[in-house]
Design a protein around this motif. Structure first.
Motif, mmCIF file in Angstrom:
data_model
loop_
_atom_site.group_PDB
_atom_site.id
_atom_site.type_symbol
_atom_site.label_atom_id
_atom_site.label_comp_id
_atom_site.label_asym_id
_atom_site.label_seq_id
_atom_site.Cartn_x
_atom_site.Cartn_y
_atom_site.Cartn_z
ATOM 1 N N LEU A 104 0.760 -1.110 -0.320
ATOM 2 C CA LEU A 104 0.008 0.042 -0.128
ATOM 3 C C LEU A 104 0.694 1.371 -0.080
ATOM 4 O O LEU A 104 0.519 2.576 -0.872
ATOM 5 C CB LEU A 104 -1.493 0.098 1.650
ATOM 6 C CG LEU A 104 -2.205 -0.842 1.369
ATOM 7 C CD1 LEU A 104 -3.256 -0.130 2.279
ATOM 8 C CD2 LEU A 104 -2.797 -0.533 -0.368
ATOM 9 N N SER A 105 1.829 1.226 1.172
ATOM 10 C CA SER A 105 3.211 2.297 0.932
ATOM 11 C C SER A 105 3.492 2.738 -0.790
ATOM 12 O O SER A 105 3.905 3.809 -0.757
ATOM 13 C CB SER A 105 4.254 1.693 1.783
ATOM 14 O OG SER A 105 3.532 1.529 2.922
ATOM 15 N N LEU A 106 3.953 1.336 -1.310
ATOM 16 C CA LEU A 106 4.073 1.346 -2.573
ATOM 17 C C LEU A 106 3.278 2.155 -3.714
ATOM 18 O O LEU A 106 3.181 2.639 -4.289
ATOM 19 C CB LEU A 106 5.028 0.122 -3.362
ATOM 20 C CG LEU A 106 6.193 -0.397 -2.997
ATOM 21 C CD1 LEU A 106 6.717 -1.866 -3.442
ATOM 22 C CD2 LEU A 106 7.518 0.965 -3.224
ATOM 23 N N PHE A 107 2.375 1.667 -3.721
ATOM 24 C CA PHE A 107 1.283 2.148 -4.718
ATOM 25 C C PHE A 107 0.635 3.622 -4.171
ATOM 26 O O PHE A 107 0.506 4.146 -5.159
ATOM 27 C CB PHE A 107 -0.476 1.677 -3.504
ATOM 28 C CG PHE A 107 -0.665 -0.253 -4.591
ATOM 29 C CD1 PHE A 107 0.288 -0.076 -6.364
ATOM 30 C CD2 PHE A 107 -0.512 -0.878 -4.127
ATOM 31 C CE1 PHE A 107 0.471 -1.794 -6.955
ATOM 32 C CE2 PHE A 107 -0.075 -2.580 -4.361
ATOM 33 C CZ PHE A 107 -0.082 -2.249 -5.932
ATOM 34 N N THR A 108 0.746 4.343 -2.758
ATOM 35 C CA THR A 108 0.298 5.700 -2.087
ATOM 36 C C THR A 108 1.526 6.218 -2.892
ATOM 37 O O THR A 108 1.288 7.465 -3.516
ATOM 38 C CB THR A 108 0.334 5.188 -0.964
ATOM 39 O OG1 THR A 108 -0.977 4.738 -0.716
ATOM 40 C CG2 THR A 108 0.100 7.389 -0.600
ATOM 41 N N PHE A 109 3.026 5.530 -2.982
ATOM 42 C CA PHE A 109 4.392 6.390 -3.609
ATOM 43 C C PHE A 109 4.220 6.656 -5.195
ATOM 44 O O PHE A 109 4.015 7.767 -5.419
ATOM 45 C CB PHE A 109 5.160 5.499 -3.318
ATOM 46 C CG PHE A 109 6.330 6.374 -4.605
ATOM 47 C CD1 PHE A 109 7.052 7.142 -3.965
ATOM 48 C CD2 PHE A 109 6.805 5.289 -5.350
ATOM 49 C CE1 PHE A 109 8.759 6.989 -5.383
ATOM 50 C CE2 PHE A 109 7.061 5.455 -6.077
ATOM 51 C CZ PHE A 109 8.485 6.245 -6.082
ATOM 52 N N ALA A 110 3.817 5.930 -5.678
ATOM 53 C CA ALA A 110 2.739 5.712 -7.091
ATOM 54 C C ALA A 110 1.881 6.895 -7.614
ATOM 55 O O ALA A 110 2.371 7.346 -8.807
ATOM 56 C CB ALA A 110 3.154 4.138 -7.780
ATOM 57 N N GLY A 111 1.258 7.092 -6.818
ATOM 58 C CA GLY A 111 -0.125 7.812 -6.819
ATOM 59 C C GLY A 111 0.603 9.482 -6.993
ATOM 60 O O GLY A 111 0.344 10.030 -7.818
ATOM 61 N N LEU A 112 1.073 9.659 -6.138
ATOM 62 C CA LEU A 112 1.812 11.245 -5.841
ATOM 63 C C LEU A 112 3.191 10.647 -6.410
ATOM 64 O O LEU A 112 3.112 12.586 -7.177
ATOM 65 C CB LEU A 112 2.534 10.770 -4.047
ATOM 66 C CG LEU A 112 1.513 10.795 -3.097
ATOM 67 C CD1 LEU A 112 2.178 11.258 -1.307
ATOM 68 C CD2 LEU A 112 1.392 12.429 -2.552
ATOM 69 N N THR A 113 3.361 10.303 -7.120
ATOM 70 C CA THR A 113 4.809 10.576 -8.068
ATOM 71 C C THR A 113 3.703 10.747 -9.601
ATOM 72 O O THR A 113 4.072 11.399 -10.126
ATOM 73 C CB THR A 113 5.757 9.586 -8.277
ATOM 74 O OG1 THR A 113 5.996 9.264 -6.540
ATOM 75 C CG2 THR A 113 6.295 9.549 -9.805
ATOM 76 N N ALA A 114 3.084 9.983 -10.036
ATOM 77 C CA ALA A 114 1.815 10.318 -10.718
ATOM 78 C C ALA A 114 1.824 11.830 -10.767
ATOM 79 O O ALA A 114 1.347 12.283 -11.996
ATOM 80 C CB ALA A 114 0.476 9.083 -10.934
ATOM 81 N N ALA A 115 0.597 11.789 -9.801
ATOM 82 C CA ALA A 115 0.448 13.692 -9.479
ATOM 83 C C ALA A 115 1.468 14.303 -10.121
ATOM 84 O O ALA A 115 0.893 15.417 -10.408
ATOM 85 C CB ALA A 115 -0.584 13.293 -7.860
ATOM 86 N N ALA A 116 2.388 14.420 -9.190
ATOM 87 C CA ALA A 116 3.799 15.168 -9.662
ATOM 88 C C ALA A 116 4.061 15.423 -11.257
ATOM 89 O O ALA A 116 4.298 16.138 -11.676
ATOM 90 C CB ALA A 116 4.657 14.460 -8.814
ATOM 91 N N ILE A 117 3.956 13.792 -11.677
ATOM 92 C CA ILE A 117 4.230 14.332 -13.695
ATOM 93 C C ILE A 117 2.837 15.377 -13.862
ATOM 94 O O ILE A 117 3.158 15.134 -14.837
ATOM 95 C CB ILE A 117 4.202 12.730 -13.387
ATOM 96 C CG1 ILE A 117 5.202 11.869 -13.244
ATOM 97 C CG2 ILE A 117 4.846 12.541 -15.731
ATOM 98 C CD1 ILE A 117 5.931 10.550 -13.951
ATOM 99 N N VAL A 118 1.801 14.247 -13.389
ATOM 100 C CA VAL A 118 1.043 14.994 -14.366
ATOM 101 C C VAL A 118 0.710 16.661 -14.757
ATOM 102 O O VAL A 118 0.358 17.689 -14.614
ATOM 103 C CB VAL A 118 -0.934 14.856 -13.675
ATOM 104 C CG1 VAL A 118 -1.735 15.903 -14.199
ATOM 105 C CG2 VAL A 118 -1.127 13.598 -14.247
ATOM 106 N N MET A 119 1.487 17.020 -12.729
ATOM 107 C CA MET A 119 1.348 18.575 -12.284
ATOM 108 C C MET A 119 2.530 19.160 -12.595
ATOM 109 O O MET A 119 3.320 20.070 -12.349
ATOM 110 C CB MET A 119 1.392 18.550 -10.737
ATOM 111 C CG MET A 119 0.020 18.600 -10.313
ATOM 112 S SD MET A 119 -1.470 19.630 -11.270
ATOM 113 C CE MET A 119 -0.668 20.280 -9.840
#
Length: 259
Positions: A126-141
């Motif tokens: 779950l920590s990895l998936f959350t890391f990936a989600g925040l990183t994907a959001a950073a890429i979008v932004m």
């Protein structure tokens, strides 16, 4: 999130120093933790290939993050953007290997003894998936530097658990070892909030997103671990393996002869 960002103009002035210093500190925590583990003989190069692949990929991400932060701080934006797509692709093997090593550990009955096995099985993926989600959001932004770097920073902080877990006196923190590690990792985005407040007089909303997502992750892990779903998931994953003989919510005895 884009709509939220549009309501907040990019802050004046530069904060490169904070993010470069933070990246160096995160790198130091990771290297120090794993070097201590190796120096004390608690790990060796005789581990299975999956463990080595996991180590190479995750240390590779630490190197990429530090390099990307350095490139941004020194004005090498073109190279930063090109390397960014490699970084995005790098996340895929991180998730695959991170989940694989977690499953392998619980199946052979080798979850760290200061963690509940079911909790270890839940919080790592779950920590990895959350890391990936925040990183994907950073890429979008990525066109909003203020959001981009703060979301990346918050995601990177989630990966510091293994480093801190090798530096903190984990056996002495039982039964709250995982919670203590998660709390220490939160100090990095909290430091970012303090730095913003000191520099601009306000906390950037990206920190609220990063810290809020992290707190929601911690609450979800606690809820899943101690609900019937936690032990049931552990039993399903470890069925017909040595790990099935271990109680999902019990702490194992530390390595060494029994008292």
């Amino acid at each position: 999130m884009v709509a939220i960002a549009d309501r907040f103009p990019q802050p004046a002035g530069r904060d490169d120093g904070f993010f470069l210093g933070g990246a160096l500190a995160m790198t130091a925590v990771t290297i120090a933790g794993f070097s201590l583990q190796l120096g004390m003989g608690r790990s060796s190069f005789g581990a299975p290939p999956l463990v080595h692949a996991h180590a190479v990929v995750f240390m590779g991400w630490v190197a990429i993050y530090l390099l990307q932060t350095t490139l941004a701080a020194t004005g090498r934006i073109d190279l930063h953007r090109k390397l960014g797509w490699l970084a995005a692709a790098w996340i895929v093997p991180m998730i695959v290997l991170g989940v694989a090593i977690t499953v392998m550990s619980v199946r052979v009955g080798r979850a760290p003894f200061f963690f509940r096995p079911a909790q270890f099985l839940i919080f790592n993926p779950l920590s990895l998936f959350t890391f990936a989600g925040l990183t994907a959001a950073a890429i979008v932004m990525r066109r909003r530097t203020d959001w981009h770097r703060r979301l990346h920073f918050s995601g990177m902080a989630l990966l510091l658990g293994p480093g801190f877990g090798r530096l903190l006196p984990m056996p002495l923190l039982i039964p709250w070892a995982w919670e203590a590690t998660a709390a220490v990792c939160l100090l990095f985005p909290i430091a970012g909030m303090a730095a913003d407040l000191r520099r601009t007089g306000r906390v950037h909303p990206a920190w609220t997103v990063g810290v809020g997502v992290t707190l929601a992750l911690i609450a979800a892990i606690e809820a899943l671990t101690f609900s019937p779903l936690g032990p049931a998931l552990y039993q399903a994953v470890t069925r017909d393996t040595p790990g099935a003989a271990i109680a999902p919510l019990a702490f194992a005895h530390p390595p060494g002869p029994p008292p």
